[in-house]
Design a protein around this motif. Structure first.
Motif, short mmCIF file in Angstrom:
data_model
loop_
_atom_site.label_atom_id
_atom_site.label_comp_id
_atom_site.label_asym_id
_atom_site.label_seq_id
_atom_site.Cartn_x
_atom_site.Cartn_y
_atom_site.Cartn_z
N THR A 99 0.81 -1.22 0.00
CA THR A 99 0.00 0.00 0.00
C THR A 99 0.85 1.27 0.00
O THR A 99 0.56 2.20 -0.76
N GLU A 100 1.88 1.33 0.83
CA GLU A 100 2.69 2.54 0.92
C GLU A 100 3.52 2.77 -0.33
O GLU A 100 3.91 3.89 -0.64
N ALA A 101 3.81 1.70 -1.05
CA ALA A 101 4.70 1.79 -2.21
C ALA A 101 3.98 2.16 -3.50
O ALA A 101 4.59 2.66 -4.43
N VAL A 102 2.69 1.88 -3.57
CA VAL A 102 1.96 2.03 -4.83
C VAL A 102 1.18 3.34 -4.86
O VAL A 102 0.41 3.64 -3.94
N HIS A 103 1.39 4.11 -5.92
CA HIS A 103 0.59 5.31 -6.19
C HIS A 103 -0.08 5.09 -7.54
O HIS A 103 0.59 4.88 -8.55
N PHE A 110 -15.67 12.23 -19.77
CA PHE A 110 -16.77 11.74 -20.59
C PHE A 110 -17.13 12.84 -21.58
O PHE A 110 -17.62 13.91 -21.19
N LEU A 111 -16.84 12.60 -22.85
CA LEU A 111 -17.03 13.61 -23.89
C LEU A 111 -18.18 13.23 -24.80
O LEU A 111 -18.26 12.09 -25.27
N ALA A 112 -19.05 14.20 -25.07
CA ALA A 112 -20.16 13.97 -26.00
C ALA A 112 -19.62 13.97 -27.42
O ALA A 112 -18.80 14.81 -27.79
N ASP A 113 -20.09 13.01 -28.22
CA ASP A 113 -19.73 12.92 -29.63
C ASP A 113 -20.99 12.49 -30.37
O ASP A 113 -21.22 11.30 -30.58
N GLY A 114 -21.82 13.48 -30.70
CA GLY A 114 -23.13 13.17 -31.27
C GLY A 114 -23.97 12.45 -30.24
O GLY A 114 -24.10 12.90 -29.11
N ASP A 115 -24.52 11.29 -30.62
CA ASP A 115 -25.32 10.49 -29.69
C ASP A 115 -24.46 9.49 -28.92
O ASP A 115 -24.99 8.63 -28.22
N SER A 116 -23.17 9.58 -29.08
CA SER A 116 -22.25 8.67 -28.41
C SER A 116 -21.44 9.40 -27.35
O SER A 116 -21.46 10.62 -27.27
N THR A 117 -20.71 8.60 -26.57
CA THR A 117 -19.84 9.13 -25.54
C THR A 117 -18.45 8.56 -25.72
O THR A 117 -18.30 7.35 -25.93
N ILE A 118 -17.45 9.40 -25.64
CA ILE A 118 -16.07 8.95 -25.64
C ILE A 118 -15.56 9.11 -24.21
O ILE A 118 -15.70 10.17 -23.61
N ILE A 119 -15.01 8.03 -23.68
CA ILE A 119 -14.43 8.07 -22.35
C ILE A 119 -12.92 8.04 -22.52
O ILE A 119 -12.37 7.11 -23.09
N LYS A 120 -12.28 9.10 -22.03
CA LYS A 120 -10.82 9.19 -22.09
C LYS A 120 -10.30 9.00 -20.67
O LYS A 120 -10.52 9.85 -19.80
N SER A 121 -9.65 7.87 -20.43
CA SER A 121 -9.09 7.55 -19.12
C SER A 121 -7.59 7.78 -19.16
O SER A 121 -6.89 7.25 -20.03
N ARG A 122 -7.12 8.60 -18.24
CA ARG A 122 -5.69 8.90 -18.15
C ARG A 122 -5.27 8.79 -16.69
O ARG A 122 -5.98 9.24 -15.80
N GLY A 123 -4.11 8.20 -16.47
CA GLY A 123 -3.64 8.07 -15.10
C GLY A 123 -2.18 7.70 -15.07
O GLY A 123 -1.51 7.65 -16.11
N GLU A 124 -1.70 7.45 -13.87
CA GLU A 124 -0.32 7.03 -13.71
C GLU A 124 -0.23 6.02 -12.58
O GLU A 124 -1.02 6.03 -11.64
N LEU A 125 0.73 5.14 -12.75
CA LEU A 125 1.03 4.12 -11.75
C LEU A 125 2.51 4.24 -11.44
O LEU A 125 3.34 4.19 -12.34
N MET A 126 2.83 4.42 -10.16
CA MET A 126 4.22 4.52 -9.73
C MET A 126 4.42 3.62 -8.51
O MET A 126 3.57 3.58 -7.62
N ILE A 127 5.54 2.93 -8.50
CA ILE A 127 5.91 2.08 -7.38
C ILE A 127 7.21 2.63 -6.79
O ILE A 127 8.20 2.79 -7.50
N ASP A 128 7.18 2.93 -5.49
CA ASP A 128 8.37 3.41 -4.80
C ASP A 128 9.01 2.22 -4.08
O ASP A 128 8.52 1.78 -3.04
#
Length: 176
Positions: A99-103, A110-128
């Motif tokens: 737990t302490e090592a993982v960030h 959630f972006l509208a694109d006509g009658d659809s939705t685009i989900i843009k997931s962005r993140g980071e994973l770091m291990i100390d």
């Protein structure tokens, strides 16, 4: 390690966003790698929803492998802040192992694109590696590398699997 996943769901943004936020437990049958999700807390304040969910993975892991993997290795707690005005969720994952090592944290837009939705997931994973307890220092960096690789290979597919689950759920709801 950067986390990036983009998906498209052929339903309106407000419905997709609300489904992600409010129907999480109902999505479990559509996510084969998830056995259970426990909603630990949820509160609404100023058009934002704050939620804490505990996830239990391992749905498609063979029984023999589950005997080796501890429950803690297959579980994590997710902290979310849902901002309805921006159709955005900021998330942070707390692993139950190292737990302490993982960030691990990020945002889904959630972006509208006509009658659809685009989900843009962005993140980071770091291990100390300095925070990995119970492992000699000369092995800790290798353990960090293995844990990061393992988690990295799980997080992005889980984001895509969740989107697919939302799509299937909404299609079933639309059919009645």
């Amino acid at each position: 390690m950067l986390i990036s996943a983009d998906t498209r769901i052929s339903f309106p943004r407000s419905l997709v966003y609300a489904t992600y936020r409010d129907k999480l437990v109902e999505l479990i049958p559509y996510m084969p790698n998830i056995r259970q999700i426990e909603v630990k807390s949820r509160r609404e304040e100023d058009r934002q929803v704050y939620s804490i969910n505990e996830w239990h993975g391992g749905g498609e892991i063979p029984l023999a492998a589950r005997a080796i993997l501890s429950e803690d290795m297959l579980s994590w707690t997710e902290y979310n802040t849902w901002n309805e005005a921006e159709f955005l969720v900021e998330w942070r994952i707390k692993t139950h192992v190292y737990t302490e090592a993982v960030h691990c944290a990020g945002k889904n837009r959630f972006l509208a694109d006509g009658d659809s939705t685009i989900i843009k997931s962005r993140g980071e994973l770091m291990i100390d590696s300095k925070q990995i307890k119970g492992v000699p220092w000369f092995i800790a960096s290798k353990v960090a590398e293995i844990v990061e690789d393992f988690l990295g290979k799980k997080i992005q597919p889980n984001l895509l699997q969740m989107s697919e689950g939302v799509r299937q759920y909404l299609e079933r709801q639309a059919k009645g």
